[in-house]
Design a protein around this motif. Structure first.
Motif, PDB file in Angstrom:
ATOM      1  N   LEU A 178       0.790  -1.178  -0.026  1.00 18.70           N
ATOM      2  CA  LEU A 178       0.224   0.025   0.147  1.00 18.70           C
ATOM      3  C   LEU A 178       0.909   1.735   0.073  1.00 18.70           C
ATOM      4  N   VAL A 179       0.402   2.441  -0.713  1.00 18.73           N
ATOM      5  CA  VAL A 179       1.540   3.698  -0.921  1.00 18.73           C
ATOM      6  C   VAL A 179       0.917   4.275   1.016  1.00 18.73           C
ATOM      7  N   PHE A 180       1.565   4.445   1.698  1.00 21.41           N
ATOM      8  CA  PHE A 180       1.556   4.708   3.421  1.00 21.41           C
ATOM      9  C   PHE A 180       2.147   5.765   3.561  1.00 21.41           C
ATOM     10  N   TYR A 181       1.426   6.586   4.272  1.00 24.74           N
ATOM     11  CA  TYR A 181       1.916   7.865   5.225  1.00 24.74           C
ATOM     12  C   TYR A 181       2.219   7.762   6.754  1.00 24.74           C
ATOM     13  N   PRO A 182       2.764   7.384   7.426  1.00 26.48           N
ATOM     14  CA  PRO A 182       3.370   6.738   8.619  1.00 26.48           C
ATOM     15  C   PRO A 182       2.398   7.934   9.970  1.00 26.48           C
ATOM     16  N   PHE A 183       2.225   9.021   9.537  1.00 24.53           N
ATOM     17  CA  PHE A 183       1.523   8.845  11.369  1.00 24.53           C
ATOM     18  C   PHE A 183       0.746  10.574  10.301  1.00 24.53           C
ATOM     19  N   PHE A 184      -0.128  10.457  10.883  1.00 27.58           N
ATOM     20  CA  PHE A 184      -1.254  11.095   9.991  1.00 27.58           C
ATOM     21  C   PHE A 184      -1.733  12.631  10.518  1.00 27.58           C
ATOM     22  N   LEU A 185      -1.641  12.510  12.712  1.00 29.52           N
ATOM     23  CA  LEU A 185      -1.332  13.773  13.428  1.00 29.52           C
ATOM     24  C   LEU A 185       0.306  14.713  12.931  1.00 29.52           C
ATOM     25  N   ASP A 186       0.875  13.937  11.450  1.00 29.52           N
ATOM     26  CA  ASP A 186       2.494  14.556  12.491  1.00 29.52           C
ATOM     27  C   ASP A 186       2.157  16.537  11.522  1.00 29.52           C
ATOM     28  N   GLY A 187       2.950  16.735  12.889  1.00 28.20           N
ATOM     29  CA  GLY A 187       3.210  18.244  12.306  1.00 28.20           C
ATOM     30  C   GLY A 187       2.120  18.769  13.116  1.00 28.20           C
ATOM     31  N   VAL A 188       1.476  18.255  14.041  1.00 30.78           N
ATOM     32  CA  VAL A 188       0.947  18.868  14.721  1.00 30.78           C
ATOM     33  C   VAL A 188       0.250  18.619  16.316  1.00 30.78           C
ATOM     34  N   VAL A 189       0.071  16.896  15.729  1.00 26.70           N
ATOM     35  CA  VAL A 189       0.328  16.370  17.510  1.00 26.70           C
ATOM     36  C   VAL A 189       0.945  17.021  18.931  1.00 26.70           C
ATOM     37  N   THR A 190       2.161  17.966  18.844  1.00 30.82           N
ATOM     38  CA  THR A 190       2.460  18.200  19.920  1.00 30.82           C
ATOM     39  C   THR A 190       2.481  19.495  19.814  1.00 30.82           C
ATOM     40  N   GLU A 191       1.681  20.301  19.414  1.00 32.83           N
ATOM     41  CA  GLU A 191       1.751  21.828  19.031  1.00 32.83           C
ATOM     42  C   GLU A 191      -0.061  22.219  18.997  1.00 32.83           C
ATOM     43  N   VAL A 192       0.385  22.743  20.012  1.00 28.81           N
ATOM     44  CA  VAL A 192      -0.609  23.522  21.151  1.00 28.81           C
ATOM     45  C   VAL A 192      -1.180  24.303  19.751  1.00 28.81           C
ATOM     46  N   GLY A 193      -1.052  25.074  19.481  1.00 26.45           N
ATOM     47  CA  GLY A 193      -1.388  26.358  18.529  1.00 26.45           C
ATOM     48  C   GLY A 193      -2.440  25.759  17.717  1.00 26.45           C
ATOM     49  N   LEU A 194      -2.175  24.604  16.985  1.00 23.78           N
ATOM     50  CA  LEU A 194      -2.841  24.083  16.303  1.00 23.78           C
ATOM     51  C   LEU A 194      -4.303  23.195  15.961  1.00 23.78           C
ATOM     52  N   LYS A 195      -4.613  22.719  17.166  1.00 22.55           N
ATOM     53  CA  LYS A 195      -5.388  22.178  18.287  1.00 22.55           C
ATOM     54  C   LYS A 195      -6.645  22.624  18.868  1.00 22.55           C
ATOM     55  N   LEU A 196      -7.770  22.339  18.679  1.00 23.32           N
ATOM     56  CA  LEU A 196      -8.492  23.225  19.113  1.00 23.32           C
ATOM     57  C   LEU A 196      -8.811  22.804  21.203  1.00 23.32           C
ATOM     58  N   ASP A 197      -9.318  23.491  21.161  1.00 24.81           N
ATOM     59  CA  ASP A 197      -9.321  23.306  23.270  1.00 24.81           C
ATOM     60  C   ASP A 197      -9.233  22.100  23.563  1.00 24.81           C
ATOM     61  N   ASP A 198      -9.595  20.670  22.643  1.00 28.50           N
ATOM     62  CA  ASP A 198      -9.915  19.877  23.236  1.00 28.50           C
ATOM     63  C   ASP A 198      -8.122  19.625  23.739  1.00 28.50           C
ATOM     64  N   GLY A 199      -7.674  20.045  23.080  1.00 26.93           N
ATOM     65  CA  GLY A 199      -6.113  19.411  23.335  1.00 26.93           C
ATOM     66  C   GLY A 199      -5.616  18.371  22.569  1.00 26.93           C
ATOM     67  N   MET A 200      -6.815  17.706  21.327  1.00 27.80           N
ATOM     68  CA  MET A 200      -7.025  16.562  20.890  1.00 27.80           C
ATOM     69  C   MET A 200      -6.701  17.094  18.636  1.00 27.80           C
ATOM     70  N   HIS A 201      -7.750  17.659  18.601  1.00 23.88           N
ATOM     71  CA  HIS A 201      -8.550  17.868  17.408  1.00 23.88           C
ATOM     72  C   HIS A 201      -7.542  18.436  16.319  1.00 23.88           C
ATOM     73  N   PRO A 202      -7.346  18.641  15.288  1.00 23.84           N
ATOM     74  CA  PRO A 202      -6.616  20.156  14.510  1.00 23.84           C
ATOM     75  C   PRO A 202      -7.833  21.056  14.621  1.00 23.84           C
ATOM     76  N   ASN A 203      -7.514  22.283  14.367  1.00 21.41           N
ATOM     77  CA  ASN A 203      -8.188  23.634  14.476  1.00 21.41           C
ATOM     78  C   ASN A 203      -7.632  23.558  12.839  1.00 21.41           C
ATOM     79  N   GLY A 204      -8.321  24.535  11.878  1.00 19.62           N
ATOM     80  CA  GLY A 204      -8.265  24.863  10.465  1.00 19.62           C
ATOM     81  C   GLY A 204      -6.356  25.185  10.005  1.00 19.62           C
ATOM     82  N   GLY A 205      -5.633  25.775  11.191  1.00 22.43           N
ATOM     83  CA  GLY A 205      -4.219  25.734  10.712  1.00 22.43           C
ATOM     84  C   GLY A 205      -3.708  24.922  10.843  1.00 22.43           C
ATOM     85  N   GLY A 206      -4.431  23.448  12.441  1.00 22.69           N
ATOM     86  CA  GLY A 206      -3.615  22.605  12.155  1.00 22.69           C
ATOM     87  C   GLY A 206      -3.712  21.283  11.143  1.00 22.69           C
TER      88      GLY A 206
END
Length: 229
Positions: A178-206
């Motif tokens: 299969l064509v594979f992308y290793p981590f869907f949340l890469d670049g977002v998961v540790t960045e508070v400013g790229l997530k909603l207030d729940d701390g889990m889901h990406p915002n528009g910037g994320g």
């Protein structure tokens, strides 16, 4: 030279041809050209199949991952449509239950993104793997290509769980080619400013960051499916 073309040339050379005799042949040739061009122009049809990360939790539809990725691909000159089949809260089990009717006939490829909720709920990784493999098998049986988006277990699940969960995705990608992308949340998961207030889901910037990082893999996937190539 095809038969219809030969007929036209022969009849023009050897005998007068009435307009009423010529029109059916001309119409047939025109329709062949038009239909052939239409087939070549048909966009690649994808479905983003996943959970809230795909659905665009608390975001307007145009900011959801499938819409943003479609736009990014089109800006690169790639003719593609990406339907959003993300459902918030889906586990791999619930995804498996709906995959047959969620992916319409005529779909060329699926971006398969599931497993985050399995990890959050502590579902045994062996079950997650079994469900993902079953989804891949069903799609391949239908002739639908799969781009597998990987996920990683959250740190609070502990190293033992992560050691069983994290290899699921690269292993499946290798086993099923299969064509594979290793981590869907890469670049977002540790960045508070790229997530909603729940701390889990990406915002528009994320989502924008996710799309930028995902784009080369998506481009490779779509070009391999482009009709006429």
């Amino acid at each position: 030279m095809d038969t219809d073309h030969q007929t036209i040339v022969r009849r023009f050379r050897n005998e007068p041809m009435a307009l009423k005799d010529f029109l059916p042949i001309l119409f047939g040739l025109t329709m062949t050209i038009v239909l052939s061009a239409a087939a070549r122009a048909e966009p690649v049809s994808l479905v983003g199949f996943g959970d809230s990360l795909m659905a665009g939790y608390q975001l307007p539809p145009e900011d959801a991952f499938p819409a943003r990725l479609e736009k990014a691909l089109k800006e690169k000159g790639i003719d593609v449509t990406i339907a959003n089949a993300g459902v918030s809260g889906d586990t791999t089990s619930s995804g498996l239950a709906r995959i047959d009717w969620s992916i319409p006939e005529g779909t060329d490829g699926v971006i398969l993104e599931l497993g985050a909720n399995d990890a959050l709920r502590g579902i045994p990784p062996e079950e997650t793997r079994k469900n993902l493999e079953a989804m891949v098998a069903r799609l391949k049986e239908r002739g639908v290509a799969v781009l597998l988006a990987g996920m990683m277990a959250p740190p609070n699940m502990g190293p033992d769980y992560a050691a069983r969960f994290n290899p699921i995705y690269p292993d499946l990608a290798k086993e099923h080619n299969l064509v594979f992308y290793p981590f869907f949340l890469d670049g977002v998961v540790t960045e508070v400013g790229l997530k909603l207030d729940d701390g889990m889901h990406p915002n528009g910037g994320g989502v924008g960051v996710m799309v930028d990082r995902f784009l080369p893999t998506a481009e490779l996937f779509v070009r391999s499916l482009a009709k006429g190539e």
